[in-house]
Design a protein around this motif. Structure first.
Motif, PDB file in Angstrom:
ATOM      1  N   MET A   1       0.846  -1.185   0.000  1.00 42.22           N
ATOM      2  CA  MET A   1       0.000   0.000   0.000  1.00 42.22           C
ATOM      3  C   MET A   1       0.890   1.248   0.000  1.00 42.22           C
ATOM      4  O   MET A   1       1.758   1.399   0.868  1.00 42.22           O
ATOM      5  N   PRO A   2       0.697   2.142  -0.957  1.00 40.59           N
ATOM      6  CA  PRO A   2       1.547   3.331  -1.050  1.00 40.59           C
ATOM      7  C   PRO A   2       1.314   4.274   0.140  1.00 40.59           C
ATOM      8  O   PRO A   2       0.216   4.366   0.678  1.00 40.59           O
ATOM      9  N   GLU A   3       2.410   4.989   0.514  1.00 38.94           N
ATOM     10  CA  GLU A   3       2.331   5.961   1.600  1.00 38.94           C
ATOM     11  C   GLU A   3       1.422   7.115   1.182  1.00 38.94           C
ATOM     12  O   GLU A   3       1.458   7.567   0.037  1.00 38.94           O
ATOM     13  N   LYS A   4       0.603   7.585   2.107  1.00 41.38           N
ATOM     14  CA  LYS A   4      -0.279   8.714   1.830  1.00 41.38           C
ATOM     15  C   LYS A   4       0.556   9.967   1.629  1.00 41.38           C
ATOM     16  O   LYS A   4       1.582  10.151   2.271  1.00 41.38           O
ATOM     17  N   SER A   5       0.141  10.807   0.713  1.00 45.28           N
ATOM     18  CA  SER A   5       0.846  12.057   0.459  1.00 45.28           C
ATOM     19  C   SER A   5      -0.179  13.173   0.236  1.00 45.28           C
ATOM     20  O   SER A   5      -1.363  12.913   0.007  1.00 45.28           O
ATOM     21  N   TRP A   6       0.319  14.400   0.333  1.00 49.38           N
ATOM     22  CA  TRP A   6      -0.524  15.571   0.196  1.00 49.38           C
ATOM     23  C   TRP A   6       0.166  16.579  -0.715  1.00 49.38           C
ATOM     24  O   TRP A   6       1.389  16.643  -0.776  1.00 49.38           O
ATOM     25  N   THR A   7      -0.636  17.386  -1.378  1.00 42.53           N
ATOM     26  CA  THR A   7      -0.095  18.501  -2.150  1.00 42.53           C
ATOM     27  C   THR A   7       0.011  19.701  -1.222  1.00 42.53           C
ATOM     28  O   THR A   7      -0.558  19.718  -0.122  1.00 42.53           O
ATOM     29  N   ILE A   8       0.686  20.720  -1.693  1.00 44.68           N
ATOM     30  CA  ILE A   8       0.805  21.935  -0.898  1.00 44.68           C
ATOM     31  C   ILE A   8      -0.578  22.554  -0.675  1.00 44.68           C
ATOM     32  O   ILE A   8      -0.877  23.078   0.389  1.00 44.68           O
ATOM     33  N   ARG A   9      -1.427  22.456  -1.677  1.00 51.66           N
ATOM     34  CA  ARG A   9      -2.794  22.994  -1.539  1.00 51.66           C
ATOM     35  C   ARG A   9      -3.588  22.222  -0.489  1.00 51.66           C
ATOM     36  O   ARG A   9      -4.358  22.810   0.268  1.00 51.66           O
ATOM     37  N   ASP A  10      -3.427  20.903  -0.471  1.00 49.69           N
ATOM     38  CA  ASP A  10      -4.116  20.089   0.536  1.00 49.69           C
ATOM     39  C   ASP A  10      -3.753  20.555   1.943  1.00 49.69           C
ATOM     40  O   ASP A  10      -4.629  20.763   2.791  1.00 49.69           O
ATOM     41  N   LEU A  11      -2.453  20.719   2.188  1.00 49.08           N
ATOM     42  CA  LEU A  11      -2.001  21.110   3.527  1.00 49.08           C
ATOM     43  C   LEU A  11      -2.410  22.541   3.854  1.00 49.08           C
ATOM     44  O   LEU A  11      -2.801  22.827   4.987  1.00 49.08           O
ATOM     45  N   ALA A  12      -2.322  23.420   2.882  1.00 45.50           N
ATOM     46  CA  ALA A  12      -2.720  24.814   3.111  1.00 45.50           C
ATOM     47  C   ALA A  12      -4.190  24.881   3.498  1.00 45.50           C
ATOM     48  O   ALA A  12      -4.566  25.596   4.438  1.00 45.50           O
ATOM     49  N   ARG A  13      -5.001  24.125   2.814  1.00 47.66           N
ATOM     50  CA  ARG A  13      -6.438  24.097   3.110  1.00 47.66           C
ATOM     51  C   ARG A  13      -6.687  23.483   4.483  1.00 47.66           C
ATOM     52  O   ARG A  13      -7.443  24.029   5.286  1.00 47.66           O
ATOM     53  N   GLU A  14      -6.049  22.359   4.751  1.00 49.69           N
ATOM     54  CA  GLU A  14      -6.266  21.653   6.010  1.00 49.69           C
ATOM     55  C   GLU A  14      -5.860  22.484   7.220  1.00 49.69           C
ATOM     56  O   GLU A  14      -6.544  22.487   8.239  1.00 49.69           O
ATOM     57  N   TYR A  15      -4.731  23.196   7.107  1.00 48.47           N
ATOM     58  CA  TYR A  15      -4.215  23.946   8.244  1.00 48.47           C
ATOM     59  C   TYR A  15      -4.541  25.440   8.178  1.00 48.47           C
ATOM     60  O   TYR A  15      -4.090  26.204   9.032  1.00 48.47           O
ATOM     61  N   ASP A  16      -5.301  25.834   7.160  1.00 51.10           N
ATOM     62  CA  ASP A  16      -5.728  27.222   6.996  1.00 51.10           C
ATOM     63  C   ASP A  16      -4.541  28.188   6.994  1.00 51.10           C
ATOM     64  O   ASP A  16      -4.498  29.147   7.758  1.00 51.10           O
ATOM     65  N   VAL A  17      -3.562  27.869   6.158  1.00 52.24           N
ATOM     66  CA  VAL A  17      -2.408  28.742   5.960  1.00 52.24           C
ATOM     67  C   VAL A  17      -2.254  28.984   4.468  1.00 52.24           C
ATOM     68  O   VAL A  17      -2.838  28.278   3.650  1.00 52.24           O
ATOM     69  N   THR A  18      -1.452  29.951   4.135  1.00 51.97           N
ATOM     70  CA  THR A  18      -1.251  30.249   2.717  1.00 51.97           C
ATOM     71  C   THR A  18      -0.181  29.339   2.120  1.00 51.97           C
ATOM     72  O   THR A  18       0.647  28.778   2.840  1.00 51.97           O
ATOM     73  N   LEU A  19      -0.212  29.224   0.816  1.00 54.33           N
ATOM     74  CA  LEU A  19       0.830  28.482   0.104  1.00 54.33           C
ATOM     75  C   LEU A  19       2.185  29.126   0.365  1.00 54.33           C
ATOM     76  O   LEU A  19       3.196  28.432   0.546  1.00 54.33           O
ATOM     77  N   ARG A  20       2.186  30.434   0.428  1.00 53.88           N
ATOM     78  CA  ARG A  20       3.424  31.178   0.677  1.00 53.88           C
ATOM     79  C   ARG A  20       4.023  30.797   2.036  1.00 53.88           C
ATOM     80  O   ARG A  20       5.244  30.671   2.166  1.00 53.88           O
ATOM     81  N   THR A  21       3.165  30.627   3.038  1.00 57.58           N
ATOM     82  CA  THR A  21       3.639  30.236   4.370  1.00 57.58           C
ATOM     83  C   THR A  21       4.346  28.886   4.309  1.00 57.58           C
ATOM     84  O   THR A  21       5.450  28.726   4.843  1.00 57.58           O
ATOM     85  N   ILE A  22       3.737  27.931   3.639  1.00 62.24           N
ATOM     86  CA  ILE A  22       4.338  26.601   3.544  1.00 62.24           C
ATOM     87  C   ILE A  22       5.642  26.663   2.752  1.00 62.24           C
ATOM     88  O   ILE A  22       6.633  26.031   3.127  1.00 62.24           O
ATOM     89  N   ARG A  23       5.659  27.446   1.687  1.00 58.46           N
ATOM     90  CA  ARG A  23       6.896  27.594   0.906  1.00 58.46           C
ATOM     91  C   ARG A  23       8.001  28.230   1.768  1.00 58.46           C
ATOM     92  O   ARG A  23       9.166  27.852   1.672  1.00 58.46           O
ATOM     93  N   HIS A  24       7.617  29.185   2.600  1.00 62.40           N
ATOM     94  CA  HIS A  24       8.587  29.822   3.494  1.00 62.40           C
ATOM     95  C   HIS A  24       9.159  28.791   4.472  1.00 62.40           C
ATOM     96  O   HIS A  24      10.376  28.752   4.688  1.00 62.40           O
ATOM     97  N   TYR A  25       8.293  27.964   5.032  1.00 60.70           N
ATOM     98  CA  TYR A  25       8.760  26.916   5.941  1.00 60.70           C
ATOM     99  C   TYR A  25       9.672  25.929   5.207  1.00 60.70           C
ATOM    100  O   TYR A  25      10.637  25.430   5.776  1.00 60.70           O
ATOM    101  N   GLU A  26       9.377  25.696   3.941  1.00 60.97           N
ATOM    102  CA  GLU A  26      10.252  24.831   3.144  1.00 60.97           C
ATOM    103  C   GLU A  26      11.615  25.493   2.946  1.00 60.97           C
ATOM    104  O   GLU A  26      12.658  24.845   3.095  1.00 60.97           O
ATOM    105  N   ASP A  27      11.608  26.793   2.638  1.00 62.60           N
ATOM    106  CA  ASP A  27      12.868  27.522   2.461  1.00 62.60           C
ATOM    107  C   ASP A  27      13.725  27.460   3.721  1.00 62.60           C
ATOM    108  O   ASP A  27      14.956  27.442   3.642  1.00 62.60           O
TER     109      ASP A  27
END
Length: 126
Positions: A1-27
Motif C-alpha cells: 500500500m503506497p504511503e499517503k501524500s498531500w499537495t501543498i494545496r491540501d495542507l494549506a487548506r487543512e491547516y488554513d495557511v497560505t501556500l506562501r507560508t508553507i513555501r517559506h517553511y520549506e525555504d
C-alpha cells in the motif's frame, strides 16, 4: 500500500495557511517535500512537522526556536534532548507571558486612574 501524500494545496487548506507560508517553511528547512518536477509532494513526516511548526507559532515561539526543537528529534541529542530543550523553552515563554500580564495589568490600572481623573474634571466643568 503506497504511503499517503498531500499537495501543498491540501495542507494549506487543512491547516488554513497560505501556500506562501508553507513555501517559506520549506525555504527554512522546516518541511522538506519530495519534488516531482515542479510539484511538491508532502509525506506524513512533513505533515507532522508542519503541524508542530504551526503549534509552536501559536504558542509564541520564533521560527528559529521551532526549527531547533523540531530538528533535534533527528539530530543529537535526540528525542530526550528535544524534550528537555522544549521544557526549558516552555519555562522561558511562561516567564515572558507573566511579565506581559503584569505589564498589561499595570497599564489597565494606569488607564483606570486617568479615566477617573478625566471623569472628575469633566464633572467639575459641567
Amino acid at each position: 500500500m503506497p504511503e499517503k501524500s498531500w499537495t501543498i494545496r491540501d495542507l494549506a487548506r487543512e491547516y488554513d495557511v497560505t501556500l506562501r507560508t508553507i513555501r517559506h517553511y520549506e525555504d527554512l528547512g522546516l518541511v522538506t517535500p519530495e519534488r516531482r518536477g515542479s510539484t511538491r509532494v508532502f509525506h506524513q513526516r512533513d505533515r507532522i512537522r508542519l503541524e508542530l511548526v504551526l503549534r509552536g507559532r501559536r504558542l509564541g515561539f520564533s521560527l528559529e526556536e521551532i526549527a531547533r526543537i523540531v530538528n533535534m528529534y533527528d539530530d543529537q541529542p535526540g528525542e530526550a534532548g528535544q524534550l528537555e530543550y522544549l521544557l526549558d523553552q516552555i519555562r522561558v515563554r511562561r516567564e515572558e507571558l507573566a511579565r506581559m500580564r503584569a505589564d498589561i495589568e499595570q497599564t489597565e490600572r494606569d488607564l483606570d486612574a486617568v479615566e477617573a481623573r478625566c471623569r472628575e474634571d469633566l464633572a467639575k466643568l459641567r
